[in-house]
Write a protein that holds these residues in place. Structure first.
Motif, PDB file in Angstrom:
ATOM      1  N   HIS A  77       0.798  -1.227   0.000  1.00 50.36           N
ATOM      2  CA  HIS A  77       0.000   0.000   0.000  1.00 50.36           C
ATOM      3  C   HIS A  77       0.832   1.278   0.000  1.00 50.36           C
ATOM      4  O   HIS A  77       0.273   2.367  -0.119  1.00 50.36           O
ATOM      5  N   PHE A  78       2.144   1.149   0.131  1.00 51.66           N
ATOM      6  CA  PHE A  78       2.988   2.343   0.020  1.00 51.66           C
ATOM      7  C   PHE A  78       3.630   2.440  -1.360  1.00 51.66           C
ATOM      8  O   PHE A  78       4.418   3.341  -1.621  1.00 51.66           O
ATOM      9  N   MET A  79       3.301   1.486  -2.191  1.00 46.66           N
ATOM     10  CA  MET A  79       3.863   1.459  -3.535  1.00 46.66           C
ATOM     11  C   MET A  79       2.977   2.345  -4.409  1.00 46.66           C
ATOM     12  O   MET A  79       1.755   2.204  -4.402  1.00 46.66           O
ATOM     13  N   VAL A  80       3.612   3.242  -5.134  1.00 42.86           N
ATOM     14  CA  VAL A  80       2.811   4.084  -6.023  1.00 42.86           C
ATOM     15  C   VAL A  80       3.627   4.342  -7.282  1.00 42.86           C
ATOM     16  O   VAL A  80       4.833   4.554  -7.220  1.00 42.86           O
ATOM     17  N   ASP A  81       2.970   4.228  -8.412  1.00 43.61           N
ATOM     18  CA  ASP A  81       3.652   4.451  -9.673  1.00 43.61           C
ATOM     19  C   ASP A  81       3.044   5.701 -10.284  1.00 43.61           C
ATOM     20  O   ASP A  81       2.065   5.635 -11.018  1.00 43.61           O
ATOM     21  N   LEU A  82       3.613   6.851  -9.922  1.00 43.48           N
ATOM     22  CA  LEU A  82       2.962   8.109 -10.316  1.00 43.48           C
ATOM     23  C   LEU A  82       3.017   8.322 -11.826  1.00 43.48           C
ATOM     24  O   LEU A  82       2.008   8.619 -12.450  1.00 43.48           O
ATOM     25  N   ALA A  83       4.196   8.152 -12.414  1.00 43.16           N
ATOM     26  CA  ALA A  83       4.335   8.459 -13.838  1.00 43.16           C
ATOM     27  C   ALA A  83       3.776   7.358 -14.735  1.00 43.16           C
ATOM     28  O   ALA A  83       3.206   7.634 -15.784  1.00 43.16           O
ATOM     29  N   GLY A  84       3.912   6.096 -14.331  1.00 42.78           N
ATOM     30  CA  GLY A  84       3.490   4.993 -15.195  1.00 42.78           C
ATOM     31  C   GLY A  84       2.258   4.280 -14.676  1.00 42.78           C
ATOM     32  O   GLY A  84       2.033   3.123 -14.997  1.00 42.78           O
ATOM     33  N   GLY A  85       1.520   4.939 -13.862  1.00 40.99           N
ATOM     34  CA  GLY A  85       0.371   4.316 -13.215  1.00 40.99           C
ATOM     35  C   GLY A  85      -0.831   4.202 -14.125  1.00 40.99           C
ATOM     36  O   GLY A  85      -0.764   4.455 -15.327  1.00 40.99           O
ATOM     37  N   PRO A  86      -1.945   3.826 -13.552  1.00 38.80           N
ATOM     38  CA  PRO A  86      -3.131   3.583 -14.368  1.00 38.80           C
ATOM     39  C   PRO A  86      -3.711   4.868 -14.959  1.00 38.80           C
ATOM     40  O   PRO A  86      -3.519   5.957 -14.429  1.00 38.80           O
ATOM     41  N   CYS A  87      -4.453   4.692 -16.031  1.00 40.32           N
ATOM     42  CA  CYS A  87      -5.102   5.830 -16.678  1.00 40.32           C
ATOM     43  C   CYS A  87      -6.330   6.248 -15.860  1.00 40.32           C
ATOM     44  O   CYS A  87      -6.761   5.548 -14.939  1.00 40.32           O
ATOM     45  N   LEU A  88      -6.892   7.392 -16.251  1.00 39.13           N
ATOM     46  CA  LEU A  88      -8.039   7.920 -15.506  1.00 39.13           C
ATOM     47  C   LEU A  88      -9.212   6.939 -15.503  1.00 39.13           C
ATOM     48  O   LEU A  88      -9.871   6.754 -14.476  1.00 39.13           O
ATOM     49  N   LYS A  89      -9.440   6.306 -16.612  1.00 43.44           N
ATOM     50  CA  LYS A  89     -10.570   5.374 -16.717  1.00 43.44           C
ATOM     51  C   LYS A  89     -10.467   4.280 -15.650  1.00 43.44           C
ATOM     52  O   LYS A  89     -11.446   3.928 -14.992  1.00 43.44           O
ATOM     53  N   LYS A  90      -9.255   3.761 -15.470  1.00 38.63           N
ATOM     54  CA  LYS A  90      -9.026   2.726 -14.465  1.00 38.63           C
ATOM     55  C   LYS A  90      -9.215   3.300 -13.057  1.00 38.63           C
ATOM     56  O   LYS A  90      -9.810   2.673 -12.178  1.00 38.63           O
ATOM     57  N   ARG A  91      -8.695   4.495 -12.837  1.00 35.66           N
ATOM     58  CA  ARG A  91      -8.786   5.121 -11.512  1.00 35.66           C
ATOM     59  C   ARG A  91     -10.242   5.396 -11.130  1.00 35.66           C
ATOM     60  O   ARG A  91     -10.586   5.384  -9.959  1.00 35.66           O
ATOM     61  N   VAL A  92     -11.053   5.667 -12.133  1.00 32.32           N
ATOM     62  CA  VAL A  92     -12.462   5.948 -11.864  1.00 32.32           C
ATOM     63  C   VAL A  92     -13.231   4.668 -11.573  1.00 32.32           C
ATOM     64  O   VAL A  92     -14.097   4.616 -10.707  1.00 32.32           O
ATOM     65  N   SER A  93     -12.886   3.597 -12.282  1.00 37.33           N
ATOM     66  CA  SER A  93     -13.707   2.389 -12.202  1.00 37.33           C
ATOM     67  C   SER A  93     -13.318   1.436 -11.090  1.00 37.33           C
ATOM     68  O   SER A  93     -14.110   0.566 -10.716  1.00 37.33           O
ATOM     69  N   GLY A  94     -12.115   1.554 -10.549  1.00 36.64           N
ATOM     70  CA  GLY A  94     -11.769   0.829  -9.330  1.00 36.64           C
ATOM     71  C   GLY A  94     -11.484  -0.643  -9.504  1.00 36.64           C
ATOM     72  O   GLY A  94     -10.970  -1.089 -10.525  1.00 36.64           O
ATOM     73  N   CYS A  95     -11.880  -1.422  -8.472  1.00 35.70           N
ATOM     74  CA  CYS A  95     -11.455  -2.819  -8.405  1.00 35.70           C
ATOM     75  C   CYS A  95     -12.149  -3.691  -9.431  1.00 35.70           C
ATOM     76  O   CYS A  95     -11.672  -4.777  -9.752  1.00 35.70           O
ATOM     77  N   GLY A  96     -13.267  -3.257  -9.929  1.00 37.92           N
ATOM     78  CA  GLY A  96     -13.950  -4.012 -10.985  1.00 37.92           C
ATOM     79  C   GLY A  96     -14.915  -5.071 -10.492  1.00 37.92           C
ATOM     80  O   GLY A  96     -15.537  -5.780 -11.291  1.00 37.92           O
ATOM     81  N   ALA A  97     -15.064  -5.194  -9.178  1.00 44.55           N
ATOM     82  CA  ALA A  97     -15.947  -6.237  -8.633  1.00 44.55           C
ATOM     83  C   ALA A  97     -17.345  -6.134  -9.243  1.00 44.55           C
ATOM     84  O   ALA A  97     -17.918  -5.043  -9.349  1.00 44.55           O
ATOM     85  N   GLY A  98     -17.871  -7.297  -9.640  1.00 40.76           N
ATOM     86  CA  GLY A  98     -19.228  -7.350 -10.178  1.00 40.76           C
ATOM     87  C   GLY A  98     -19.362  -6.784 -11.571  1.00 40.76           C
ATOM     88  O   GLY A  98     -20.407  -6.953 -12.203  1.00 40.76           O
ATOM     89  N   ALA A  99     -18.339  -6.092 -12.032  1.00 39.18           N
ATOM     90  CA  ALA A  99     -18.384  -5.464 -13.342  1.00 39.18           C
ATOM     91  C   ALA A  99     -17.498  -6.214 -14.319  1.00 39.18           C
ATOM     92  O   ALA A  99     -17.968  -6.816 -15.276  1.00 39.18           O
ATOM     93  N   GLU A 100     -16.171  -6.191 -14.035  1.00 39.31           N
ATOM     94  CA  GLU A 100     -15.252  -6.926 -14.920  1.00 39.31           C
ATOM     95  C   GLU A 100     -14.526  -8.022 -14.147  1.00 39.31           C
ATOM     96  O   GLU A 100     -13.657  -8.694 -14.682  1.00 39.31           O
ATOM     97  N   TYR A 101     -14.884  -8.160 -12.888  1.00 36.12           N
ATOM     98  CA  TYR A 101     -14.274  -9.160 -12.020  1.00 36.12           C
ATOM     99  C   TYR A 101     -15.395  -9.890 -11.281  1.00 36.12           C
ATOM    100  O   TYR A 101     -16.295  -9.241 -10.739  1.00 36.12           O
ATOM    101  N   VAL A 102     -15.360 -11.225 -11.300  1.00 41.23           N
ATOM    102  CA  VAL A 102     -16.370 -11.993 -10.561  1.00 41.23           C
ATOM    103  C   VAL A 102     -15.691 -13.141  -9.819  1.00 41.23           C
ATOM    104  O   VAL A 102     -14.548 -13.494 -10.115  1.00 41.23           O
TER     105      VAL A 102
END
Lengths: 442, 47
Positions: A316-341
């Protein structure tokens, strides 16, 4: 939106919408705080010229899109309602009797059961059929304890490899194990086939043994620790985590991270327990401040170890600021029930492993092929843009709305984030950014 | 600048070619009980 905060001797400000991070002197920090809180700058105890200089610098950053940037809009989704990740409950049984187990010591509120290979194959077929154009898929072989169903684990991976070729997909398998049944054959198979391995070990022997006893009530530390060490030794630099749980019995969990470090582990994740308030092990509102202070302590320990050349990573202290996820990923989160089951041993589909066994959250069955796309749509629309509390939170692009299961279990609504975990996530994000600043400037 | 040093330039990518969905589902990685997304890799970046 700006979040200004202190980390050790650093004065930092995150520009929420752009992701820019600024390090500043105390005067600038106080100016930013005053702006954040709507206080008049004249009330600050600094010369007017100095405040003017700082405001000019902030204006310049604003013009460059790095201070008080406008809220961004993610691009439209490209894949529709696809499923790309699956948690397969290979065994609703366990050879441990962990006292804090959210899975009811492996049973998930039902009967003890192993997933038959017919169900495992149907689950992979379901994943492929619902994955649309996604190439990279994920399957976590989970439990209870998946090693109790080892033969089916191996067959599932073999079947997955066939499907990869047939459908031009990549399946990244992960296994989450308590290590009790690990032996040479299993270690070699896991290290060859698994993209990631999560090994459950809580840290100090006395903490681990108190909460993770075997079925006959004895401590499991001595069974587990050497096997986990051997797997990691043979694994080299392939992805893995030693993952522990902390409860209200070890709010000094930095000592558990230290214990894991002394055992030679470098990839560490330690998670707050998920239990209702009435549990004797629950982390309750009165523990929150202690946990927050402990994260600061852990961040200091991590920095001092790394500075001394003893590198390790805390998830939880690991962060990839420059190469991290795009906004779409940051908005949609863990994906439970949506793209993850998650799929239970009898083939029922749930939004994620935390919902398994909760009848009202059954989404369908991999055997019948039925799937509740209405519930999937509900989860898809549960994101930081639709949850007012999340949208207004400075940490939204780091946590992306938190855990839907936690929200439901504590607040009865997947759209109402559980406050304590929000506080933990915010503190961990401050620590992650603080560590980034400290290591960059040292 | 005299008072402020930018240690990370704007980095949240919202451009049209993003959102491919090929990245890892965040809960699958190590936590299984919470959600941290910002430590996930962009699959396109890691290629």
């Amino acid at each position: 939106m700006i979040h200004a905060f202190r980390f050790q001797n650093y004065y930092l400000a995150l520009d929420v919408e752009s992701g820019a991070v600024h390090s500043m002197d105390e005067q600038a920090y106080e100016v930013v705080r005053a702006l954040e809180e709507g206080r008049p700058l004249e009330s600050l105890p600094y010369p007017k010229e100095e405040v003017g200089e700082i405001v000019a610098e902030l204006n310049s950053l604003h013009d460059a899109g790095a201070f008080e940037a406008e809220e961004l809009v993610p691009p439209e989704g490209t894949g529709g309602q696809v499923i790309k990740a699956m948690c397969m409950h290979m065994a609703h049984d366990c050879n441990l009797r962990c006292k804090y187990c959210f899975a009811d010591t492996g049973e998930f509120h039902g009967a003890r059961m192993l997933m038959p290979e017919k169900v495992a194959y149907a689950a992979l077929d379901f994943l492929i059929a619902h994955s649309g154009k996604r190439h990279n898929l994920e399957v976590d072989l989970f439990g209870g304890e998946p090693l109790m169903n080892w033969d089916v684990v191996k067959k599932t991976v073999a079947y997955g490899r066939e499907l990869e070729k047939k459908h031009d997909k990549r399946i990244n398998f992960t296994i989450t194990t308590n290590c009790v049944a690990l032996d040479d054959e299993k270690i070699d198979f896991i290290n060859r086939e698994m993209h990631n391995v999560v090994l459950s070990l809580d840290g100090r022997r006395e903490i681990h043994d108190a909460l993770r006893p075997t079925a006959n009530g004895k401590g499991s530390f001595d069974l587990i620790a050497p096997r986990a060490q051997e797997l990691v030794r043979r694994r080299g630099d392939k992805e893995h985590y030693v993952r522990g749980t902390f409860t209200n019995r070890n709010l000094d969990f930095t000592n558990d991270v230290k214990a894991l470090r002394e055992m030679g582990f470098e990839q560490i994740s330690l998670e707050p327990v998920v239990l209702p308030d009435e549990s004797p092990y629950a982390i309750r509102a009165e523990h929150v401040e202690t946990v927050l202070a402990e994260y600061d302590k852990l961040a200091s320990f991590l920095l001092s170890e790394r500075k001394a050349g003893r590198w390790f990573n805390f998830f939880h202290f690991m962060v990839d600021l420059a190469g991290g996820p795009c906004l779409k990923k940051r908005v949609s989160g863990c994906g439970a029930g949506a793209e993850y089951v998650a799929v239970s041993p009898d083939g029922d589909i749930f939004p994620c492993h935390q919902f398994v066994g909760e009848a009202e959250w059954k989404m369908g069955s991999v055997l019948s092929g039925e799937f509740n796309t209405g519930m999937q749509q509900d989860f898809l629309s549960c994101n930081i843009l639709t949850k007012p509390e999340c949208r207004a939170c400075w940490a939204k692009y780091f946590c992306s709305g938190g855990c839907a299961a936690n929200a439901w279990k504590y607040n009865g609504d997947i759209r109402k984030p559980y406050r304590a975990t929000c506080e933990f996530e915010k503190k961990r994000t401050e620590c992650a950014l603080g560590i980034f600043a400290a290591e960059r400037e040292s | 600048m005299k008072h402020i040093k930018t240690i990370q330039q704007p980095c949240i990518n919202a451009s049209a070619h993003t959102g491919c969905g090929e990245c890892q589902a965040s809960c699958q990685s190590a936590c299984k009980t919470s959600c941290t997304v910002a430590n996930q890799k962009c699959q396109k970046e890691s290629k």
